[in-house]
Scaffold this active site. Structure first.
Site, PDB file in Angstrom:
ATOM      1  N   SER A 225       0.822  -1.196   0.000  1.00  0.00           N
ATOM      2  CA  SER A 225       0.000   0.000   0.000  1.00  0.00           C
ATOM      3  C   SER A 225       0.864   1.257   0.000  1.00  0.00           C
ATOM      4  O   SER A 225       1.713   1.420  -0.871  1.00  0.00           O
ATOM      5  CB  SER A 225      -0.972  -0.050   1.180  1.00  0.00           C
ATOM      6  OG  SER A 225      -2.009   0.879   1.014  1.00  0.00           O
ATOM      7  N   ASP A 337      -8.694  -5.556  -5.830  1.00  0.00           N
ATOM      8  CA  ASP A 337      -8.314  -4.473  -4.920  1.00  0.00           C
ATOM      9  C   ASP A 337      -9.084  -3.215  -5.304  1.00  0.00           C
ATOM     10  O   ASP A 337      -8.828  -2.609  -6.349  1.00  0.00           O
ATOM     11  CB  ASP A 337      -6.804  -4.228  -5.019  1.00  0.00           C
ATOM     12  CG  ASP A 337      -6.292  -3.279  -3.938  1.00  0.00           C
ATOM     13  OD1 ASP A 337      -7.111  -2.586  -3.311  1.00  0.00           O
ATOM     14  OD2 ASP A 337      -5.059  -3.244  -3.731  1.00  0.00           O
ATOM     15  N   HIS A 368      -6.831  -6.025  -1.219  1.00  0.00           N
ATOM     16  CA  HIS A 368      -5.717  -5.150  -0.838  1.00  0.00           C
ATOM     17  C   HIS A 368      -4.838  -5.865   0.180  1.00  0.00           C
ATOM     18  O   HIS A 368      -4.942  -5.645   1.388  1.00  0.00           O
ATOM     19  CB  HIS A 368      -6.295  -3.859  -0.256  1.00  0.00           C
ATOM     20  CG  HIS A 368      -5.306  -2.751  -0.123  1.00  0.00           C
ATOM     21  ND1 HIS A 368      -4.668  -2.190  -1.201  1.00  0.00           N
ATOM     22  CD2 HIS A 368      -4.834  -2.103   0.967  1.00  0.00           C
ATOM     23  CE1 HIS A 368      -3.853  -1.239  -0.782  1.00  0.00           C
ATOM     24  NE2 HIS A 368      -3.931  -1.171   0.534  1.00  0.00           N
TER      25      HIS A 368
END
Length: 618
Positions: A225, A337, A368
């Site tokens: 991320s 995601d 994610h």
């Protein structure tokens, strides 16, 4: 004269002392001692092309330093310093030099709960002349306060790596202010690589200067991320010493995180979040009030009114600078995601290819997350990651660059290897929309159909109805959506790449949300949204400028959906559902906006493996 090499190799087993050799060797005692030290220093062990876990993790050395950056993001007249925590094999005290696996994050000291924007508001329409404004959720954090242990050091320190975990500017014990991915955060992250290569300063808690004399200077960055986003940005600086990055679920352009085709959109699960409150959420340094001016600058620069791409977003767009990358890149992303959407990996991957960057790609069916969290795949993931770092950081000869570039997981959980992405043989296929003669769903045609009677299909926006409700029951009429579906497929159909829609339509007011949902229908199961995309119709020309629209005038609106790789099974029906507002992603104005679509002058463009011959619409 006896060759020096033979004497050096026999020194350890011989009783001959260094002084006794000086008369027969044209060298100094210090030079020969150095050779003896190098000969006796610890070494890594390699088996089957991979480093082996021969060093003790429990005996490893841990340190905390503060690296001086080249930025002054809080404008206090002093260069920001960032906290770095280091763990390295104890053998580095005895001559072993090791490469570094490095992660920078704004999350190490936690995240604050901050207010976000109200999305139940009216849309902003631009005036007929000029533009509004002069300047034109947070990615998932998997970390809790603290540093070691992590799977990075548990796995890699025993194999002869150091692990560096650093804290981004404005967070925790680091100086400065968070700036949501701009050059301040990137250069501050880069400074750690410079220090590891002897080009920057670092200090201990007492203010004493420290060096990384145990480092080879070879650095690999990784993270999930935001933690994977910073490596993307640093790679575009071309910094010497950064040999490879492994961005996982990472942002490649912050515009595409908070905007889409000129429209203000939310990252999945974080409605109302934007670049400024992202920075506020990670602002965990002491005296956060010192950053108020910086936060205000973010609010002004990001232009939430028009949603246009401007200089603010350009400074946070790494894709445009891919030509500066010197490191290799191993991209990892989930095809489901909806936080860091798939456009990020797709645009990044294409830019890497355009610039001949050595690369690899893993695409999985989760959201994610990292492959490390996929239990069934963890062992293979760790082996692949180890080989990748070994090849690029230790120059170990293995097969990591010989295998096909792409590993992709299918909907049933199986994996396959492919030579590139999108899949070889993918061709854009145009499906023309075909209006229904009754309240049932419309269809598609491979050839355009003249709309002689100039009939429109109508959408009336109700932003409070979720997309999951609007895709249901395609056989029933609804004023809040339009559905066009294929007959049941006679064979499986693979889509690989970026779908687009082109809609000829008129809107009864100056602006609206436009949303397209690509849906899989199968009578025996709940409809599934494969991918989706959004557009601000005022960005009819491009995402950099909004144009005033005249109500009830026809325009052609074209926009991309999020890239995907999806296999529709035999018997499935492929459908496109057109709606206006998307409850979980767009701003939600009052009910009632009417959008009139000319179906026969509208189309869906799909990247299909095998092209039009792979789809039968009879």
């Amino acid at each position: 004269m006896i060759k020096r090499e033979k004497i050096f190799k026999g020194l350890v087993a011989s009783a001959i002392t260094i002084p006794m050799l000086l008369s027969s060797l044209n060298t100094s005692a210090s030079e020969l001692s150095s050779k003896v030290s190098e000969f006796n220093s610890p070494k890594i062990e390699v088996l089957n092309g991979m480093t082996q876990p021969i060093f003790s993790h429990s005996d490893a050395i841990t340190e905390r330093y503060f690296v001086e950056t080249t930025v002054d993001s809080d404008q206090d007249g002093k260069l920001d310093r960032v906290r770095v925590d280091i763990i390295r094999p104890k053998e580095t005290e005895n001559g072993l030099k090791v490469p570094v696996i490095y992660e920078m994050t704004p999350y190490r000291s936690g995240i604050k709960n901050v207010p976000v924007y109200d999305v139940d508001v009216e849309l902003t329409s631009v005036p007929k002349k000029g533009r509004i404004g002069e300047n034109g959720g947070k990615p998932l954090a998997t970390y809790t306060p603290g540093s070691f242990p992590t799977y990075y050091d548990n796995h890699f320190v025993p194999r002869g790596y150091a692990v560096v975990l650093a804290e981004s500017i404005g967070t925790g014990l680091s100086d400065g202010c968070p700036t949501t991915g701009d050059e301040n955060e990137i250069l501050a992250t880069k400074a750690v690589i410079d220090w590891l290569n002897g080009r920057a300063n670092a200090f201990n808690a007492e203010g004493e200067k420290v060096t990384a004399d145990w480092s080879t200077g070879n650095v690999g960055m990784t993270g999930v991320s935001y933690n994977g986003t910073l490596p993307n940005g640093v790679a575009t600086t071309g910094v010497e010493g950064l040999k490879t990055i492994v961005p996982i679920a990472a942002i490649s352009s912050w515009y595409d995180y908070y905007r889409a085709n000129g429209l203000v959109v939310a990252p999945g699960g974080y409605q109302g979040e934007d670049a400024d409150n992202m920075a506020e959420a990670v602002l965990t340094r002491k005296n956060p009030e010192a950053c108020q001016k910086v936060i205000t600058g973010l609010t002004e620069g990001m232009d939430r009114q028009t949603g246009d791409y401007n200089d603010f977003w350009s400074k946070r767009d790494y894709v445009k600078d891919a030509n500066k990358i010197k490191a290799s890149v191993f991209v990892v992303h989930g095809l489901n995601d909806w936080n860091v959407k798939t456009k990020h990996f797709s645009d990044w991957w294409n830019a890497l290819e355009d610039n001949n960057v050595p690369r690899k790609l893993w695409l999985h069916q989760s959201g994610h997350t990292s492959p490390y969290n996929m239990t069934a795949k963890r062992a293979e993931w760790l082996d692949t990651l180890t080989k990748w770092f070994d090849y690029w950081l230790y120059d170990i000869d293995n097969d990591i660059m010989e295998a096909p570039m792409v590993d992709i997981q299918r909907e049933n959980g199986t994996w396959s290897k492919e030579h590139n992405w999108p899949a070889v043989g993918t061709t854009e296929t145009i499906l023309h929309l075909k209006s229904s003669t009754n309240s049932e769903a419309g269809g598609f045609s491979l050839l355009p159909i003249p709309n002689k009677n100039k009939q429109y299909d109508i959408i009336v926006d109700d932003p409070q109805i979720r997309a999951s409700q609007l895709i249901a029951n395609p056989e029933l009429g609804s004023e809040n959506r339009l559905i066009y579906v294929t007959p049941p497929l006679k064979d499986s159909l693979r889509m690989s790449g970026t779908p687009r829609v082109e809609i000829r339509a008129k809107i009864d007011r100056p602006t609206a949300n436009l949303t397209a949902l690509l849906v899989k229908y199968n009578g025996s199961s709940t409809p599934h949204i494969v991918t989706r995309g959004w557009m601000d119709p005022q960005n009819i020309h491009d995402e950099t400028r909004s144009t005033a629209l005249i109500p009830e005038r026809e325009y052609t609106f074209t926009w991309s959906l999020q890239p995907d790789d999806y296999v529709f099974s035999t018997g499935d029906q492929l459908g496109i559902v057109l709606i206006s507002s998307d409850y979980d992603y767009t701003i939600r104005p009052k009910v009632g906006t009417k959008i009139s679509i000319d179906p026969e002058r509208s189309k869906l463009i799909l990247p299909i493996v095998g092209g039009s011959q792979s789809i039968n619409l009879d």
